[in-house]
Design a protein around this motif. Structure first.
Motif, PDB file in Angstrom:
ATOM      1  N   VAL A  27       6.293   1.239   5.878  1.00  0.00           N
ATOM      2  CA  VAL A  27       8.071   0.576   7.048  1.00  0.00           C
ATOM      3  C   VAL A  27       7.930   0.774   8.810  1.00  0.00           C
ATOM      4  N   ALA A  28       7.341   2.156   8.361  1.00  0.00           N
ATOM      5  CA  ALA A  28       7.026   3.359  10.354  1.00  0.00           C
ATOM      6  C   ALA A  28       6.352   2.827  10.656  1.00  0.00           C
ATOM      7  N   LEU A  29       5.122   2.506   9.531  1.00  0.00           N
ATOM      8  CA  LEU A  29       3.562   2.450  10.642  1.00  0.00           C
ATOM      9  C   LEU A  29       3.726   0.638  11.138  1.00  0.00           C
ATOM     10  N   ASP A  30       4.957   0.438  10.863  1.00  0.00           N
ATOM     11  CA  ASP A  30       4.491  -1.276  11.293  1.00  0.00           C
ATOM     12  C   ASP A  30       4.182  -1.347  12.469  1.00  0.00           C
ATOM     13  N   PRO A  31       5.245  -1.281  13.914  1.00  0.00           N
ATOM     14  CA  PRO A  31       4.275  -1.140  15.139  1.00  0.00           C
ATOM     15  C   PRO A  31       2.493  -1.017  15.331  1.00  0.00           C
ATOM     16  N   LEU A  32       2.318   0.169  14.416  1.00  0.00           N
ATOM     17  CA  LEU A  32       0.676   0.732  14.558  1.00  0.00           C
ATOM     18  C   LEU A  32      -0.075  -0.605  13.775  1.00  0.00           C
ATOM     19  N   PHE A  33       0.585  -0.796  12.347  1.00  0.00           N
ATOM     20  CA  PHE A  33       0.119  -1.809  11.442  1.00  0.00           C
ATOM     21  C   PHE A  33      -0.089  -3.782  12.633  1.00  0.00           C
ATOM     22  N   ARG A  34       0.814  -3.969  13.253  1.00  0.00           N
ATOM     23  CA  ARG A  34       1.042  -4.547  14.297  1.00  0.00           C
ATOM     24  C   ARG A  34       0.106  -5.316  15.302  1.00  0.00           C
ATOM     25  N   ARG A  35      -0.071  -3.856  16.091  1.00  0.00           N
ATOM     26  CA  ARG A  35      -1.642  -3.147  17.567  1.00  0.00           C
ATOM     27  C   ARG A  35      -2.856  -3.395  17.404  1.00  0.00           C
ATOM     28  N   ILE A  36      -2.909  -3.316  15.395  1.00  0.00           N
ATOM     29  CA  ILE A  36      -4.386  -3.537  15.250  1.00  0.00           C
ATOM     30  C   ILE A  36      -4.991  -5.055  14.603  1.00  0.00           C
ATOM     31  N   GLY A  37      -3.421  -5.665  14.225  1.00  0.00           N
ATOM     32  CA  GLY A  37      -3.382  -6.264  13.522  1.00  0.00           C
ATOM     33  C   GLY A  37      -3.151  -7.141  12.258  1.00  0.00           C
ATOM     34  N   TYR A  38      -2.230  -7.756  11.402  1.00  0.00           N
ATOM     35  CA  TYR A  38      -1.732  -7.532  10.307  1.00  0.00           C
ATOM     36  C   TYR A  38      -2.786  -8.641   9.252  1.00  0.00           C
ATOM     37  N   HIS A  39      -4.084  -9.546  10.143  1.00  0.00           N
ATOM     38  CA  HIS A  39      -4.562 -10.126   8.707  1.00  0.00           C
ATOM     39  C   HIS A  39      -5.801  -9.821   9.195  1.00  0.00           C
ATOM     40  N   ARG A  40      -6.081  -8.727  10.317  1.00  0.00           N
ATOM     41  CA  ARG A  40      -7.650  -7.123  10.312  1.00  0.00           C
ATOM     42  C   ARG A  40      -6.972  -6.519   9.027  1.00  0.00           C
ATOM     43  N   LEU A  41      -5.532  -6.375   8.679  1.00  0.00           N
ATOM     44  CA  LEU A  41      -6.007  -5.054   8.308  1.00  0.00           C
ATOM     45  C   LEU A  41      -5.631  -5.580   6.029  1.00  0.00           C
ATOM     46  N   GLU A  42      -5.618  -7.249   5.833  1.00  0.00           N
ATOM     47  CA  GLU A  42      -4.939  -7.810   5.237  1.00  0.00           C
ATOM     48  C   GLU A  42      -6.209  -7.261   4.095  1.00  0.00           C
ATOM     49  N   ARG A  43      -7.350  -7.228   4.430  1.00  0.00           N
ATOM     50  CA  ARG A  43      -8.444  -7.508   2.816  1.00  0.00           C
ATOM     51  C   ARG A  43      -8.670  -5.839   2.322  1.00  0.00           C
ATOM     52  N   PRO A  44      -9.105  -5.618   4.260  1.00  0.00           N
ATOM     53  CA  PRO A  44      -8.907  -3.912   3.221  1.00  0.00           C
ATOM     54  C   PRO A  44      -8.235  -3.082   2.377  1.00  0.00           C
ATOM     55  N   VAL A  45      -6.459  -3.337   3.039  1.00  0.00           N
ATOM     56  CA  VAL A  45      -4.802  -2.748   2.490  1.00  0.00           C
ATOM     57  C   VAL A  45      -5.231  -3.214   1.132  1.00  0.00           C
ATOM     58  N   ALA A  46      -5.846  -4.845   1.133  1.00  0.00           N
ATOM     59  CA  ALA A  46      -5.794  -5.173  -0.745  1.00  0.00           C
ATOM     60  C   ALA A  46      -6.470  -5.230  -0.958  1.00  0.00           C
ATOM     61  N   ALA A  47      -8.008  -4.657  -1.226  1.00  0.00           N
ATOM     62  CA  ALA A  47      -8.346  -3.935  -1.529  1.00  0.00           C
ATOM     63  C   ALA A  47      -8.157  -2.716  -2.341  1.00  0.00           C
ATOM     64  N   VAL A  48      -8.056  -1.487  -1.671  1.00  0.00           N
ATOM     65  CA  VAL A  48      -7.032  -0.412  -1.802  1.00  0.00           C
ATOM     66  C   VAL A  48      -6.484  -0.212  -2.954  1.00  0.00           C
ATOM     67  N   GLU A  49      -5.448  -2.048  -2.995  1.00  0.00           N
ATOM     68  CA  GLU A  49      -3.869  -2.116  -3.719  1.00  0.00           C
ATOM     69  C   GLU A  49      -4.585  -2.496  -4.481  1.00  0.00           C
ATOM     70  N   ARG A  50      -5.578  -3.372  -4.584  1.00  0.00           N
ATOM     71  CA  ARG A  50      -5.867  -4.131  -6.159  1.00  0.00           C
ATOM     72  C   ARG A  50      -6.037  -2.830  -7.112  1.00  0.00           C
ATOM     73  N   LEU A  51      -7.128  -1.656  -6.447  1.00  0.00           N
ATOM     74  CA  LEU A  51      -7.985  -0.515  -7.465  1.00  0.00           C
ATOM     75  C   LEU A  51      -7.150  -0.050  -7.416  1.00  0.00           C
ATOM     76  N   THR A  52      -5.810   0.625  -6.896  1.00  0.00           N
ATOM     77  CA  THR A  52      -4.995   1.897  -7.415  1.00  0.00           C
ATOM     78  C   THR A  52      -3.904   0.686  -8.010  1.00  0.00           C
ATOM     79  N   LYS A  53      -3.129   0.249  -8.114  1.00  0.00           N
ATOM     80  CA  LYS A  53      -1.977  -0.863  -8.809  1.00  0.00           C
ATOM     81  C   LYS A  53      -3.031  -1.686  -9.945  1.00  0.00           C
ATOM     82  N   GLY A  54      -4.492  -1.727  -9.709  1.00  0.00           N
ATOM     83  CA  GLY A  54      -5.195  -2.182 -10.882  1.00  0.00           C
ATOM     84  C   GLY A  54      -5.067  -1.308 -12.303  1.00  0.00           C
ATOM     85  N   LEU A  55      -5.210  -0.491 -11.429  1.00  0.00           N
ATOM     86  CA  LEU A  55      -5.670   1.293 -12.459  1.00  0.00           C
ATOM     87  C   LEU A  55      -4.756   1.608 -13.545  1.00  0.00           C
TER      88      LEU A  55
END
Ligand code: SF4
Length: 191
Positions: A27-55
């Motif tokens: 939540v604290a990183l939200d301003p940074l995420f908005r600057r980068i663009g959530y749509h740009r972050l979606e794929r890489p973050v989802a990939a990390v989430e899939r890996l860690t939470k999948g395991l």
């Protein structure tokens, strides 16, 4: 992985501790995420989430994570994908009706919730799964939503349910009320 999934439930309190802090960081990183663009972050973050939470949790990437309300037992591992408690077919010993080798995810959820500080959240009613969110990152969704509504959605959880059942509301208003119900003291005298 089933073994790690069971381990996560056994250590639900530790995972809760880690997640609370992780969520605050997101939540604290939200301003940074908005600057980068959530749509740009979606794929890489989802990939990390899939890996860690999948395991750790056999995560199915439903995109609307409820682990912290279900004792760290992912309900999407239920063969019937039930999100509000077990079906009527739990076998003796707490095993799944459909897959007798597996313990019922809701029996595990109850055990995990009993270990958690905020385990009473298992009583929250979850809205139906929104399949359009399948594969997306729950982490980014949490960051976006909690940054926008720090005190929580205005009329949750009843409003969430009401929004999730527009057709049910049309046919049976009492089953999916639009407004928050009045507290008993506000209802006035009974006739
Ligand atoms: S509730 Fe959804 S996001 Fe959370 S672990 Fe299960 S499938 Fe993954």
């Amino acid at each position: 992985m089933y073994r790690l999934r069971r381990l996560a439930v056994r250590h639900a309190r530790a995972f809760e501790w880690v997640y609370v802090r992780f969520e605050a960081a997101l939540v604290a990183l939200d301003p940074l995420f908005r600057r980068i663009g959530y749509h740009r972050l979606e794929r890489p973050v989802a990939a990390v989430e899939r890996l860690t939470k999948g395991l750790l949790f056999d995560c199915r990437m439903c995109g609307q994570c409820v682990l912290s309300s279900t004792g760290m037992s992912c309900p999407m591992n239920c063969p019937k994908t039930l999100r509000n408690g077990p079906c009527g077919g739990v076998r003796p010993g707490g095993f799944c009706e459909v897959d007798p080798q597996m313990r019922c995810v809701w029996v595990m959820a109850w055990e995990g919730a009993a270990r958690m500080r905020d385990g009473a959240r298992i009583g929250d009613v979850q809205p139906p799964v929104d399949r359009s969110l399948q594969g997306s990152s729950s982490w980014l969704r949490v960051a976006r939503e909690k940054a926008a509504h720090p005190a929580g959605p205005p009329d949750a959880p009843r409003g969430t349910i009401a929004r999730a059942f527009p057709q049910a509301r049309a046919h049976e208003p009492a089953a999916a009320p639009l407004a928050v119900e009045p507290r008993p003291a506000d209802r006035g005298p009974r006739r």
